[in-house]
Every structure is written in C-alpha cells, then in structure tokens.
Design an enzyme around this catalytic site. Structure first.
Site, PDB file in Angstrom:
ATOM      1  N   SER A 161     -40.134 -30.451 -32.373  1.00 16.56           N
ATOM      2  CA  SER A 161     -41.219 -30.476 -33.373  1.00 16.56           C
ATOM      3  C   SER A 161     -41.835 -31.876 -33.365  1.00 16.56           C
ATOM      4  CB  SER A 161     -40.648 -30.195 -34.769  1.00 16.56           C
ATOM      5  OG  SER A 161     -41.606 -30.480 -35.771  1.00 16.56           O
ATOM      6  N   TYR A 199     -34.730 -32.174 -41.475  1.00 14.32           N
ATOM      7  CA  TYR A 199     -35.232 -31.321 -40.391  1.00 14.32           C
ATOM      8  C   TYR A 199     -35.687 -32.182 -39.203  1.00 14.32           C
ATOM      9  CZ  TYR A 199     -38.649 -28.368 -37.932  1.00 14.32           C
ATOM     10  OH  TYR A 199     -39.370 -27.691 -36.962  1.00 14.32           O
TER      11      TYR A 199
HETATM   12  N1  LIG Z   1     -44.316 -22.959 -37.202  1.00 17.39           N
HETATM   13  C1  LIG Z   1     -44.494 -24.260 -37.113  1.00 17.39           C
HETATM   14  O1  LIG Z   1     -45.441 -24.826 -37.645  1.00 17.39           O
HETATM   15  C2  LIG Z   1     -43.521 -25.094 -36.317  1.00 17.39           C
HETATM   16  C3  LIG Z   1     -43.816 -26.444 -36.085  1.00 17.39           C
HETATM   17  C4  LIG Z   1     -42.925 -27.219 -35.331  1.00 17.39           C
HETATM   18  C5  LIG Z   1     -41.772 -26.642 -34.814  1.00 17.39           C
HETATM   19  N2  LIG Z   1     -41.502 -25.329 -35.066  1.00 17.39           N
HETATM   20  C6  LIG Z   1     -40.287 -24.752 -34.500  1.00 17.39           C
HETATM   21  O2  LIG Z   1     -40.630 -23.579 -33.789  1.00 17.39           O
HETATM   22  C7  LIG Z   1     -39.577 -22.628 -33.877  1.00 17.39           C
HETATM   23  C8  LIG Z   1     -40.080 -21.304 -34.399  1.00 17.39           C
HETATM   24  O3  LIG Z   1     -40.832 -21.498 -35.567  1.00 17.39           O
HETATM   25  P1  LIG Z   1     -41.500 -20.245 -36.325  1.00 17.39           P
HETATM   26  O4  LIG Z   1     -42.456 -20.784 -37.299  1.00 17.39           O
HETATM   27  O5  LIG Z   1     -41.941 -19.223 -35.352  1.00 17.39           O
HETATM   28  O6  LIG Z   1     -40.200 -19.693 -37.095  1.00 17.39           O
HETATM   29  P2  LIG Z   1     -40.008 -18.389 -37.982  1.00 17.39           P
HETATM   30  O7  LIG Z   1     -39.457 -18.833 -39.290  1.00 17.39           O
HETATM   31  O8  LIG Z   1     -41.235 -17.543 -37.968  1.00 17.39           O
HETATM   32  O9  LIG Z   1     -38.885 -17.595 -37.161  1.00 17.39           O
HETATM   33  C9  LIG Z   1     -37.626 -18.141 -36.964  1.00 17.39           C
HETATM   34  C10 LIG Z   1     -36.719 -17.026 -36.453  1.00 17.39           C
HETATM   35  O10 LIG Z   1     -35.413 -17.589 -36.221  1.00 17.39           O
HETATM   36  C11 LIG Z   1     -34.451 -16.658 -36.682  1.00 17.39           C
HETATM   37  N3  LIG Z   1     -33.199 -17.374 -36.978  1.00 17.39           N
HETATM   38  C12 LIG Z   1     -32.936 -18.198 -38.012  1.00 17.39           C
HETATM   39  N4  LIG Z   1     -31.666 -18.632 -37.949  1.00 17.39           N
HETATM   40  C13 LIG Z   1     -31.125 -18.061 -36.842  1.00 17.39           C
HETATM   41  C14 LIG Z   1     -29.839 -18.131 -36.251  1.00 17.39           C
HETATM   42  N5  LIG Z   1     -28.839 -18.835 -36.801  1.00 17.39           N
HETATM   43  N6  LIG Z   1     -29.628 -17.444 -35.100  1.00 17.39           N
HETATM   44  C15 LIG Z   1     -30.625 -16.702 -34.543  1.00 17.39           C
HETATM   45  N7  LIG Z   1     -31.849 -16.582 -35.093  1.00 17.39           N
HETATM   46  C16 LIG Z   1     -32.089 -17.263 -36.221  1.00 17.39           C
HETATM   47  C17 LIG Z   1     -35.087 -16.029 -37.915  1.00 17.39           C
HETATM   48  O11 LIG Z   1     -34.486 -14.778 -38.242  1.00 17.39           O
HETATM   49  C18 LIG Z   1     -36.535 -15.885 -37.441  1.00 17.39           C
HETATM   50  O12 LIG Z   1     -36.779 -14.642 -36.813  1.00 17.39           O
HETATM   51  C19 LIG Z   1     -38.494 -23.298 -34.737  1.00 17.39           C
HETATM   52  O13 LIG Z   1     -37.592 -23.967 -33.886  1.00 17.39           O
HETATM   53  C20 LIG Z   1     -39.283 -24.310 -35.546  1.00 17.39           C
HETATM   54  O14 LIG Z   1     -38.479 -25.394 -35.987  1.00 17.39           O
HETATM   55  C21 LIG Z   1     -42.346 -24.546 -35.806  1.00 17.39           C
END
Ligand SMILES: NC(=O)c1ccc[n+]([C@@H]2O[C@H](COP(=O)([O-])OP(=O)(O)OC[C@H]3O[C@@H](n4cnc5c(N)ncnc54)[C@H](O)[C@@H]3O)[C@@H](O)[C@H]2O)c1
Length: 248
Positions: free
Chosen positions: A142, A152
């Site tokens: 991130s 985080y």
């Molecule tokens: N969305 C953003 O703005 C953003 C920005 C920077 C980084 N990220 C990173 O991108 C990735 C995805 O983000 P997103 O917004 O699509 O997330 P999201 O919240 O839409 O989805 C996350 C998924 O991970 C699953 N999950 C949670 N804990 C778990 C575990 N212990 N084992 C297996 N699955 C598990 C959840 O059930 C969910 O389906 C993450 O690593 C997040 O930190 C997201």
C-alpha cells in the site's frame, strides 16, 4: 493471451481488488483459485466465472493448516500453480490507528494476517510454483507502506520487506516476487469506509493525477508483473498511486 494455461491462487479474492484480478486472469486465458476466509462470497464470485476455470476455497491466510489445505485442493483441481497473489489483508479504519492504541492481541492479529499470511502462502505454494517456468508471486502492499504512520502502514511496510526477502529466496527456484502499492482504490469496502475528506485530500492535494484510483489501474500493473512481460523484474514494489507518495 497473457495467462493462457496459467493457474493463479489469489487470496482475499471474493471481492474488491482480488476479485478484479481474478476476473482479468480468467479473461486472459488463465484459471483462478479464489482463496478467501469468506467462502460464501468466494463461491458467489466463482459463479460469475467459467466453471472449469474458477474454484472457490475457504482459506484463512493466518492459519498454516488452512493455507496448506487450500493449496492442496487447488493443485488437485488444476494440476499446479503458476501465480500466487497475496492480496488478503486487514485494512481500512479499524487498522488505520496509531500504533500505541492497538492491543497486543490486535497487533498479533494484524501481523498474522497481513505479514505472516504472505509467508504461509509463499511457503505452501513454493513447491508447486517451482515446477513452472515463469512463476510469479505478487504481494499487495500500500502507499501506507511508504508513509507508515499507523499500525496498518507498518504491516504494509513489512510487506515491502517480505517482497525483497522472498524475491531473494525464491529466485533459487526461478520464481519472481514483486509487490504493488496501491493508493486509495475504488473497491466497495474502501469506498464505503474511507472518509470523504480523506479521499478529497488524497486526490486533490497529495496525488499528482487528480482522479480516483481504480481496480482496472491495478489489474494492468498485475498483468505486467505476473506475466512474462515482467520477466526481468523481481524484488520491486510498484506504487500505483497517481504520483503519491513521490520517492527517488
Ligand atoms: N482498496 C484500497 O484502497 C487499497 C489501498 C491500498 C492497499 N490495499 C490493499 O489491497 C488489498 C485488497 O483490498 P480491497 O479493498 O480489495 O479489500 P476488500 O476489503 O474488498 O477485500 C479483502 C478480502 O480479504 C478477505 N480476507 C480478510 N481476511 C482474510 C484472511 N485472514 N484470509 C483470507 N482472506 C481474508 C476478505 O474476506 C475479503 O474478501 C488489501 O491487501 C489491501 O490492504 C487496498
């Protein structure tokens, strides 16, 4: 097509960014294993994909037994693995907190999922990836991993460190390991949870490119790093954040 006959194991792919990546890999000729702690949602995602090229498996990345079982099911179904995308994470406002405000149990939970989860999946997938030419791992960090001002962010800084460490270790088996560091991206959960003033500040003040980052932006970067197009790149973390944060 970039992923013809390739099999990808994608954690946290029931929704959001992981789901977008899974859908793209299938569109580009590959097969996907949607490995998520939320099996019902993973099965829902699979229903929207060709039945012979998508599989939902229950997987808690923080639990070694659960990861090993999920990888076994994946290999039994598709015969091997070419790509691992470590996307599952605990994130958003529950975890964007000052480091001294988390309890020890919360810290353990955060690191177990966001950091050890990647180690667990890399260790379980490595023997299968090692059998495939052009195998690749992609970790999702991130921009918070470049501005580690909260718990985080610290976990996502660790993901950058894991990316270089795993790149060095897995190179012995011909496996490349890279990471993406997204800015705020339009996944449903992020859009629901991130406060609008935080998003406005990010887009209008901090980013050089004044628009919302999208899942499609990340999918393009994933394709580059996980396919043979990126075959000379390993150990890198690519920021996909509209020019924020800048670094040299
Ligand atoms: N969305 C953003 O703005 C953003 C920005 C920077 C980084 N990220 C990173 O991108 C990735 C995805 O983000 P997103 O917004 O699509 O997330 P999201 O919240 O839409 O989805 C996350 C998924 O991970 C699953 N999950 C949670 N804990 C778990 C575990 N212990 N084992 C297996 N699955 C598990 C959840 O059930 C969910 O389906 C993450 O690593 C997040 O930190 C997201």
């Amino acid at each position: 097509m970039a992923f013809t006959n390739r099999i990808a194991f994608i954690t946290g792919a029931a929704r959001g960014i992981g789901k977008a990546m899974a859908t793209d890999i299938v569109t580009a000729g590959g097969s996907v294993v949607i490995a998520d702690i939320d099996l019902a949602a993973a099965e829902g995602t699979v229903r929207g994909l060709p039945a012979d090229r998508a599989l939902a498996v229950e997987c808690d990345v923080s639990n070694v037994t659960s990861v090993e079982a999920a990888v076994k099911i994946a290999v039994a179904a598709f015969g091997g693995l070419d790509v691992l995308i470590n996307n599952a994470a605990l994130h958003l406002m529950t975890w964007n907190r000052p480091v001294t405000t988390l309890t020890v149990d919360e810290w353990r939970q955060l690191m177990d999922v966001n950091v050890l989860g990647i180690v667990n999946c890399a260790r379980a997938c490595r023997p299968y990836l090692a059998q495939r030419p052009g195998a690749a791992v992609l970790n999702i960090s991130s921009i918070a991993g470049f501005e580690s001002y909260n718990a985080y962010g610290v976990s996502k800084l660790a993901v950058r460190g894991l990316t270089t460490a795993l790149a060095k270790e897995l190179a012995e088996d011909g496996i490349r390991v890279n990471a993406l560091a997204p800015g705020a991206i339009d996944s449903e959960n992020a859009m629901d949870e991130l406060p609008s003033d935080l998003l406005t500040d990010l887009i209008q003040v901090k980013q050089l490119i004044k628009r919302q980052g999208t899942r499609a932006d990340l999918v393009q970067a994933m394709r580059f790093l996980c396919s043979d197009t990126g075959s000379f790149i390993t150990g890198e973390t690519l920021i996909v954040g509209g020019g924020h944060p800048l670094r040299v």
